[in-house]
Write a protein that holds these residues in place. Structure first.
Motif, short mmCIF file in Angstrom:
data_model
loop_
_atom_site.label_atom_id
_atom_site.label_comp_id
_atom_site.label_asym_id
_atom_site.label_seq_id
_atom_site.Cartn_x
_atom_site.Cartn_y
_atom_site.Cartn_z
N MET A 1 0.85 -1.19 0.00
CA MET A 1 0.00 0.00 0.00
C MET A 1 0.89 1.25 0.00
SD MET A 1 -3.02 0.75 2.64
CE MET A 1 -3.59 2.35 2.96
N ASN A 2 0.76 2.08 -1.00
CA ASN A 2 1.58 3.27 -1.15
C ASN A 2 0.71 4.51 -0.97
OD1 ASN A 2 3.64 5.00 -1.67
ND2 ASN A 2 3.89 4.43 -3.82
N THR A 3 0.77 5.12 0.20
CA THR A 3 -0.06 6.29 0.47
C THR A 3 0.79 7.55 0.41
OG1 THR A 3 0.28 6.09 2.85
CG2 THR A 3 -1.65 4.99 1.93
N PHE A 4 0.18 8.63 -0.02
CA PHE A 4 0.85 9.92 -0.13
C PHE A 4 1.01 10.53 1.26
CE2 PHE A 4 0.57 14.56 -0.48
CZ PHE A 4 1.69 14.80 -1.27
N ASN A 5 2.22 10.92 1.60
CA ASN A 5 2.49 11.58 2.88
C ASN A 5 3.11 12.94 2.56
OD1 ASN A 5 3.72 12.56 5.26
ND2 ASN A 5 3.90 10.49 6.08
N PRO A 6 2.37 14.04 2.83
CA PRO A 6 2.88 15.37 2.49
C PRO A 6 4.19 15.73 3.20
CG PRO A 6 0.85 15.54 3.76
CD PRO A 6 1.06 14.09 3.45
N VAL A 7 4.40 15.21 4.39
CA VAL A 7 5.63 15.50 5.13
C VAL A 7 6.81 14.85 4.43
CG1 VAL A 7 6.83 15.26 7.34
CG2 VAL A 7 4.37 15.73 7.32
N VAL A 8 6.65 13.59 4.05
CA VAL A 8 7.72 12.87 3.35
C VAL A 8 8.01 13.56 2.02
CG1 VAL A 8 8.33 10.69 2.21
CG2 VAL A 8 7.25 10.66 4.47
N GLU A 9 6.97 13.97 1.31
CA GLU A 9 7.15 14.65 0.02
C GLU A 9 7.88 15.98 0.19
OE1 GLU A 9 6.67 13.58 -3.14
OE2 GLU A 9 6.37 11.71 -2.05
N LYS A 10 7.53 16.73 1.24
CA LYS A 10 8.19 18.02 1.50
C LYS A 10 9.68 17.81 1.78
CE LYS A 10 6.41 22.21 3.62
NZ LYS A 10 6.14 22.77 2.35
N LEU A 11 10.00 16.77 2.53
CA LEU A 11 11.40 16.46 2.81
C LEU A 11 12.14 16.10 1.53
CD1 LEU A 11 10.97 14.42 6.11
CD2 LEU A 11 12.11 16.63 5.89
N ARG A 12 11.55 15.23 0.75
CA ARG A 12 12.19 14.80 -0.50
C ARG A 12 12.37 15.96 -1.47
NH1 ARG A 12 8.97 9.17 -0.81
NH2 ARG A 12 10.46 7.95 0.39
N GLU A 13 11.37 16.83 -1.58
CA GLU A 13 11.47 18.00 -2.47
C GLU A 13 12.61 18.92 -2.06
OE1 GLU A 13 7.63 19.84 -2.26
OE2 GLU A 13 6.66 18.23 -3.41
N SER A 14 12.95 18.90 -0.77
CA SER A 14 14.04 19.74 -0.26
C SER A 14 15.38 19.02 -0.28
CB SER A 14 13.72 20.19 1.17
OG SER A 14 12.55 20.98 1.16
N GLY A 15 15.39 17.79 -0.78
CA GLY A 15 16.63 17.04 -0.85
C GLY A 15 17.05 16.45 0.48
N ILE A 16 16.08 16.19 1.35
CA ILE A 16 16.37 15.64 2.68
C ILE A 16 15.84 14.22 2.75
CG2 ILE A 16 15.92 15.86 5.16
CD1 ILE A 16 15.52 18.88 4.67
N GLN A 17 16.69 13.30 3.19
CA GLN A 17 16.29 11.91 3.37
C GLN A 17 15.25 11.84 4.50
OE1 GLN A 17 17.09 9.17 1.65
NE2 GLN A 17 15.85 7.90 2.97
N PRO A 18 14.05 11.30 4.23
CA PRO A 18 13.00 11.26 5.26
C PRO A 18 13.20 10.12 6.26
CG PRO A 18 12.13 10.54 3.13
CD PRO A 18 13.57 10.89 2.92
N THR A 19 13.86 10.42 7.37
CA THR A 19 14.00 9.45 8.46
C THR A 19 12.80 9.62 9.41
OG1 THR A 19 15.23 10.97 9.88
CG2 THR A 19 16.52 9.60 8.34
N HIS A 20 12.61 8.67 10.29
CA HIS A 20 11.50 8.75 11.25
C HIS A 20 11.58 10.04 12.07
CE1 HIS A 20 8.53 7.66 14.25
NE2 HIS A 20 9.44 7.85 15.19
#
Length: 139
Positions: A1-20
């Motif tokens: 199941m692949n759900t959209f997470n705006p926080v993860v997307e915001k991190l990725r857009e900024s070039g930041i690896q999304p850790t917990h």
């Protein structure tokens, strides 16, 4: 199941690896209406994630600030405060109650002709005074 997470997307857009840790810190800041300190963020988030260290919170806030995800507000009263960097605005801080108010600004409204030839990357406006609630006229 692949759900959209705006926080993860915001991190990725900024070039930041999304850790917990980064996800929960950014999520917390995005949901705040106020301007929390690093210690407040740490205290609240340690309840749900006890392994979260104070150093991780400080280092993550520094990274988010450098990447332009959040703004740091240096109030000169206590610790720095943080907010999501979603639109240009200034701040008014009451010298009596310490409440921080957002002030809407036009991006060029605080720039000076003295900056001709300079490249402005960020502007911050902090006004200090007494808010209407603390004003002697309202007592």
């Amino acid at each position: 199941m692949n759900t959209f997470n705006p926080v993860v997307e915001k991190l990725r857009e900024s070039g930041i690896q999304p850790t917990h840790q980064r996800i929960i810190i950014l999520d917390y800041i995005m949901k705040q209406e106020g301007h929390p300190t690093a210690d407040e963020i740490n205290r609240v988030l340690q309840k749900e994630s006890p392994a979260l260290s104070k150093a991780t919170v400080y280092n993550t806030l520094k990274l988010f600030t450098q990447k332009g995800l959040i703004h740091m507000i240096a109030t000169n009263q206590d610790e720095n405060r943080y907010e999501i960097a979603d639109h240009p605005h200034g701040h008014f801080i009451c010298s009596k109650c310490s409440h921080i108010y957002d002030i809407e600004l036009k991006p060029d409204s605080v720039l000076s002709d003295d900056l001709s030839g300079f490249t402005v990357e960020d502007t911050q406006l902090l006004i200090k005074g007494i808010c209407p609630k603390c004003s002697p006229d309202n007592k």
